[in-house]
Design an enzyme around this catalytic site. Structure first.
Site, PDB file in Angstrom:
ATOM      1  N   ILE D 171       0.843  -1.202   0.000  1.00 33.57           N
ATOM      2  CA  ILE D 171       0.000   0.000   0.000  1.00 33.57           C
ATOM      3  C   ILE D 171       0.877   1.250   0.000  1.00 33.57           C
ATOM      4  O   ILE D 171       1.691   1.447   0.893  1.00 33.57           O
ATOM      5  CB  ILE D 171      -0.973   0.012   1.199  1.00 33.57           C
ATOM      6  CG1 ILE D 171      -1.981  -1.145   1.054  1.00 33.57           C
ATOM      7  CG2 ILE D 171      -1.716   1.356   1.275  1.00 33.57           C
ATOM      8  CD1 ILE D 171      -3.062  -1.173   2.125  1.00 33.57           C
ATOM      9  N   TRP D 172       0.699   2.070  -1.045  1.00 32.43           N
ATOM     10  CA  TRP D 172       1.285   3.392  -1.128  1.00 32.43           C
ATOM     11  C   TRP D 172       0.376   4.310  -0.287  1.00 32.43           C
ATOM     12  O   TRP D 172      -0.745   4.596  -0.716  1.00 32.43           O
ATOM     13  CB  TRP D 172       1.222   3.919  -2.551  1.00 32.43           C
ATOM     14  CG  TRP D 172       2.251   3.633  -3.581  1.00 32.43           C
ATOM     15  CD1 TRP D 172       2.964   4.584  -4.267  1.00 32.43           C
ATOM     16  CD2 TRP D 172       2.668   2.378  -4.143  1.00 32.43           C
ATOM     17  NE1 TRP D 172       3.786   3.981  -5.202  1.00 32.43           N
ATOM     18  CE2 TRP D 172       3.643   2.632  -5.136  1.00 32.43           C
ATOM     19  CE3 TRP D 172       2.326   1.040  -3.875  1.00 32.43           C
ATOM     20  CZ2 TRP D 172       4.263   1.619  -5.874  1.00 32.43           C
ATOM     21  CZ3 TRP D 172       2.941   0.038  -4.602  1.00 32.43           C
ATOM     22  CH2 TRP D 172       3.903   0.324  -5.580  1.00 32.43           C
ATOM     23  N   ILE D 206       4.369  -1.489   3.458  1.00 33.18           N
ATOM     24  CA  ILE D 206       3.850  -0.128   3.537  1.00 33.18           C
ATOM     25  C   ILE D 206       4.839   0.803   2.864  1.00 33.18           C
ATOM     26  O   ILE D 206       6.046   0.710   3.101  1.00 33.18           O
ATOM     27  CB  ILE D 206       3.668   0.284   5.012  1.00 33.18           C
ATOM     28  CG1 ILE D 206       2.622  -0.615   5.671  1.00 33.18           C
ATOM     29  CG2 ILE D 206       3.294   1.758   5.130  1.00 33.18           C
ATOM     30  CD1 ILE D 206       2.642  -0.566   7.196  1.00 33.18           C
ATOM     31  N   LYS D 207       4.299   1.677   2.006  1.00 36.48           N
ATOM     32  CA  LYS D 207       5.156   2.674   1.367  1.00 36.48           C
ATOM     33  C   LYS D 207       4.671   4.062   1.761  1.00 36.48           C
ATOM     34  O   LYS D 207       3.529   4.421   1.494  1.00 36.48           O
ATOM     35  CB  LYS D 207       5.095   2.522  -0.150  1.00 36.48           C
ATOM     36  CG  LYS D 207       5.922   3.564  -0.887  1.00 36.48           C
ATOM     37  CD  LYS D 207       5.659   3.532  -2.383  1.00 36.48           C
ATOM     38  CE  LYS D 207       6.394   4.685  -3.070  1.00 36.48           C
ATOM     39  NZ  LYS D 207       6.016   4.824  -4.483  1.00 36.48           N
ATOM     40  N   VAL D 208       5.555   4.842   2.399  1.00 37.58           N
ATOM     41  CA  VAL D 208       5.217   6.233   2.711  1.00 37.58           C
ATOM     42  C   VAL D 208       6.367   7.127   2.242  1.00 37.58           C
ATOM     43  O   VAL D 208       7.435   6.658   1.862  1.00 37.58           O
ATOM     44  CB  VAL D 208       4.976   6.457   4.222  1.00 37.58           C
ATOM     45  CG1 VAL D 208       3.720   5.724   4.691  1.00 37.58           C
ATOM     46  CG2 VAL D 208       6.177   6.039   5.038  1.00 37.58           C
TER      47      VAL D 208
END
Lengths: 309, 309, 309, 309, 309
Positions: D171-172, D206-208
């Protein structure tokens, strides 16, 4: 019918696609007088939906009859004939197997208020395309419209279903709507972006309009200028669209627009050819002309794509 | 019942359609006193939904009873009877097999605010039509309404399902809504466009209103004038609608509107006949008259379509 | 339990309906003290949803308990008990088979802002009705609301599913919303229209409110006056609603409204009876009274419908 | 290929997940030059969708060709390559099995008006990911957008379907939209919240974005200050995001943003490493550089994650 | 584990419910230190979603780890642990079978603009609950919100699916939104109405907030005053909510709100007990305290519910 090396090379770019889709692409690329050259001319007749019957057919009243268009595409040796559900059904039996058909599965019309937004109705299905023996479905997206995200979602669903059934997908990518200025609708940065979006969505054949040397988006303008991308000629702009279609890994054809002088039509075709495009989708410029005249024009266009004119 | 050559020729235009659909079209075209002529008169009774029971039935109170309409259609020798779910169900058993029925699957009403928009509710399904032994489904579209794209999508879905089950589809194509002026609702360019849209969506029978010689869309007006399309008489305007219905490849019938003098009704029918239309859908002008009077009128209309009056 | 001739005649009007639906209608028509007369009294308890628990039950706190209503309906010899999912579930086992139940499958509440619109939530399903052994589903429509088309589409879907499973459908047809004035909510032209819409949608039992002699729609007013339709008495107005329910081919019951004097309740029932209506749906006027008093009132209402009071 | 203890420990945190998902996580964690270290570098190429082809690829025109990116990811020894449907399809066959791929299943574009809202279109499906042999699907959410609730519902549905088929979900999580100020888009409280939401929704990776020391929400600011949470350095802020990802029980990688100086890229990576993050998703900073330069940069980043630079 | 008579009596109120649902209710009612008493304490941890990670967990950083909450619920001998998908998955395997879990299937967040409305996203499914071995699903409704009708429709669908699979349903009924004033959110008439709506929708366990003696709706205020309903004490107000939950036929628990002094927490519990409520859902007041302190508090609450404190 053995595919030429040129066609086999084009098909090889469709990696991971079903054999059914490749077979339909092959069928269109091997059809008619341009068969085997990697070039295509498609006859699209959905203007009755878009502009109404009188504006579309009154200039050449024979064209009120759906059979007329089937016959024109066959006699001119075109690659395919594209139309909505009703007209395809009206000749599906008489002309079965004589020319590849593309079922246009969504359509707009001229009876919409501004508040209705820039959108189209889905008026046919993959099942219809299969039942009618079509080679492909055709779908219009409006990048820049507030309805664009919905349209993208519709076509990816239909494309998936179509590909699973062995049908190819042609995307008409027409920038239009709330985020696009009037000049922007034919700006080269927008045209290249529109072609790229169609490719990203999985189009097997991309249809865009020919463009001007206008650049609409400031951020894009900066890059075009900084990198010195040539957009000075129609052929150069065609080449930019081809490059934006996965560096030429996807078939891209260009539309002719409203009826105009024959020389202008020929110049467009030469630019498409010289820029590396795969051909023309040409409607009103043919079926609004008297049949003999239309056949002559299509013959000359074929010669142009063959490099003979 | 052997189909006449006229009817067989009409059916041949429905290329690629299921035998079930053709059988139902044949059934309606061979039914009643116009059987075999290629002409039709259909009795539609959905005015109770549109205008309420008092406005529809109080002038002839026998008409409150759903059985009344079945009997009227049978006794007058009409081609079919069309109504919403409730009334069809109320006589489905008593009159089973005596007259082809058309299930009107969407309906509007007079209790809607302006913000609710020009739209209809889908109030019945293809399953209902099958269960009730109907020959066709009937569906209204409002070209020009902000709800038009949704309505188009609804009917193409239902048509597909109906055709797969061997049921025909009648489209009531009534221009109305945000993009249509009051005069435009009956303008000839709009009427022809509306008929064309119904044909494009796959209608087997098209129902439009008779039109005036008004031209609403400037772009269309230009073409009508430039090409010299005759719209000076009702018969000429009917002919324009017929031409816009795939050059006569689709059945097209015309509606009568609100109750008016008998002579006017007869003149309309003659214009429909002379313009090449396939007949009338006539409701209030019959069921709001006393039964004897209505039967006389329908008898005369049949004579007109037979060329005897 | 052999159905009376009166009941068999009523059932015969439901042509083409499944035997399951007819069996449930028969069950309700043969139940309790009005069994076999063609008249019905139904106890509806969804006011907790509509107005909250205190306003509904505090006047007679025993009524907080869902069992109270089951028992009241049984002891009073009523035709059926109608309620939402929760309360029916709370007594489904204890009272299984003792009184026909109607699952109210949509509900409104008093905690909605104006912008939320006039609408209800679907809070139960046909599966729930089957699981709980119900005889019918109940559904409210708001003709005149901007949500009306959606509500119509919801109920026709649920009715179809219910009928296929052998369950009857009761439609609460309550004009309300953007297109209806305050006086219009109980105007006779609107009430008759509301009853007619319920019939068109396929209701097996129609529930409307008693009306006044107000006429809201100008077009309808013209017809009522021109045709001299009698709306001077409550009985005459009931008769107009009955006529609008397919000339009496559909069961129609009338609701009592908020709590009022007993004599007024009895007068209403006499008007329903004399106008040809099929009975009462009566909630607050019974369960907000002390149990003994409520049983007396219901006993007297039964006598009225039997023509004894 | 035997998983290292480090990788096995990471996988153990995915309790109750299908073996298929764990196998794909393992595949990515054991791939390339960081294989077995618990660190990852992913090459994402969806900028053509987001910003158009010229802005994305003109600085390094070889990058117009989808094959270029596959080859870059393979030659640099990266953990995975992420892209939309079209580009993955364009190389799916040529590069099958050579590098794990992540199908980016939704995408935004730069041709949207403000009223169209902050949203993305779902442009591919789990079926597509399976057909193309992908290891995971990638999905962008916009916490703070009015479309956020819909986006959350879309990804939980797709994640469920993907996990059931043995595919992982990335998830971006990009805060953006009506509830987020410009500074807030990179504020540390918002970044940590965004990471936490992705974890709550069931993201496997997780992509932040990297964040600043700005605190947008007053309520959060109070807590950060009261509890003395260290946000003074990039590493400390990375650590806050890691802690918010279930105390490190979920893989979290950070994106690099637009093209910038190499030293800055290296500093970012060191901060990610020192704060306990699992790696980088780095696109424009590599493919907009000439290939040799890009390979050098990626080599150095790998060294940094290995603690050698 | 044999159910106590108290528990069997409670289960008997769930008439017509599946044995699976009753078994799960029994499991929770027999679990932990309150097992068999008919009282429950549930630990809910969805505040990370609602308020973000720092505001929720920074006061007691151990709580960043999902395992912490499982362990706390087990060690304190609570009845159940409720959380969204991500955190439940993070410990599903380690703590399998040690404490009943409730999957919170929808969630709100603090990053929403006003125009996004008062709503929640559905972030998990019944399938997820089954896969993770949960005893129930938890769902929040906002009576008074413009999204309320949609929320009601969502939960009745999910409840039906859950019950068919043998899972219980807990409804968090939190009045909020366009139709509710700030004071109204905790007004007793609104609280009782909220509890009643949850019961009507089929909740097996109802969760509401403790209320004040404010009365928001004028119509309700009149009845409360006319009927002399006691709302002067918290216990009296709890009793009003219990009565509105089908006269005590449904389990109802009360939430504690934000962190406050221990004495205040104990007073709340005594009022719940004395008013006939079934227990507490208590989150921030426990997990934001240091673990030892939290265990002490939970121990005392258990004593209160047992009547020992």
């Amino acid at each position: 019918m053995k595919a030429t090396r040129t066609v086999r090379n084009i098909l090889a770019n469709y990696e991971g696609e079903t054999p059914g889709v490749k077979a339909q692409l092959c069928r269109m690329l091997m059809q008619g007088k341009l068969g085997g050259t990697g070039k295509m001319i498609i006859l699209p007749v959905d203007q009755g939906f878009e502009h109404g019957p009188a504006r579309s057919f009154a200039p050449n009243p024979d064209a009120y009859d759906p059979h007329y268009h089937y016959q024109l595409a066959i006699d001119a040796g075109l690659s395919a004939y594209a139309a909505p559900l009703g007209p395809l059904e009206a000749g599906a039996d008489t002309f079965a197997g004589q020319v590849p058909t593309i079922l246009k599965v969504n359509s707009a019309n001229s009876l919409m208020s501004d508040t209705a937004g820039k959108n189209q109705a889905v008026t046919a299905s993959v099942d219809d395309a299969l039942r009618l023996g079509c080679s492909a479905i055709g779908f219009t997206i409006y990048p820049g419209s507030d309805a664009a995200l919905d349209m993208f979602e519709e076509i990816v669903e239909m494309r998936r279903e179509a590909a699973a059934c062995g049908l190819a997908t042609v995307i008409w990518s027409y920038p239009r709507g709330e985020a696009i200025t009037k000049d922007g609708e034919t700006a080269i940065d927008i045209a290249a972006y529109a072609a790229h979006i169609a490719a990203l969505l999985g189009a097997h054949i991309i249809k865009v309009k020919l463009s001007t040397d206008h650049l609409m988006l400031p951020e894009a303008k900066k890059v075009y200028e900084a990198e010195g991308i040539d957009i000075s000629t129609q052929a150069a702009r065609v080449a930019d669209c081809v490059k934006s279609s996965f560096n030429g890994r996807r078939l891209i054809v260009f539309s002719g627009g409203s009826k105009k002088g024959a020389d202008s039509v020929y110049d467009d075709a030469r630019a498409i050819r010289d820029g590396g495009g795969n051909g023309s989708i040409i409607g009103r410029n043919t079926f609004q002309r008297e049949r003999g005249e239309a056949l002559d024009m299509l013959g000359k266009l074929i010669d142009i794509y063959k490099g003979k004119a």
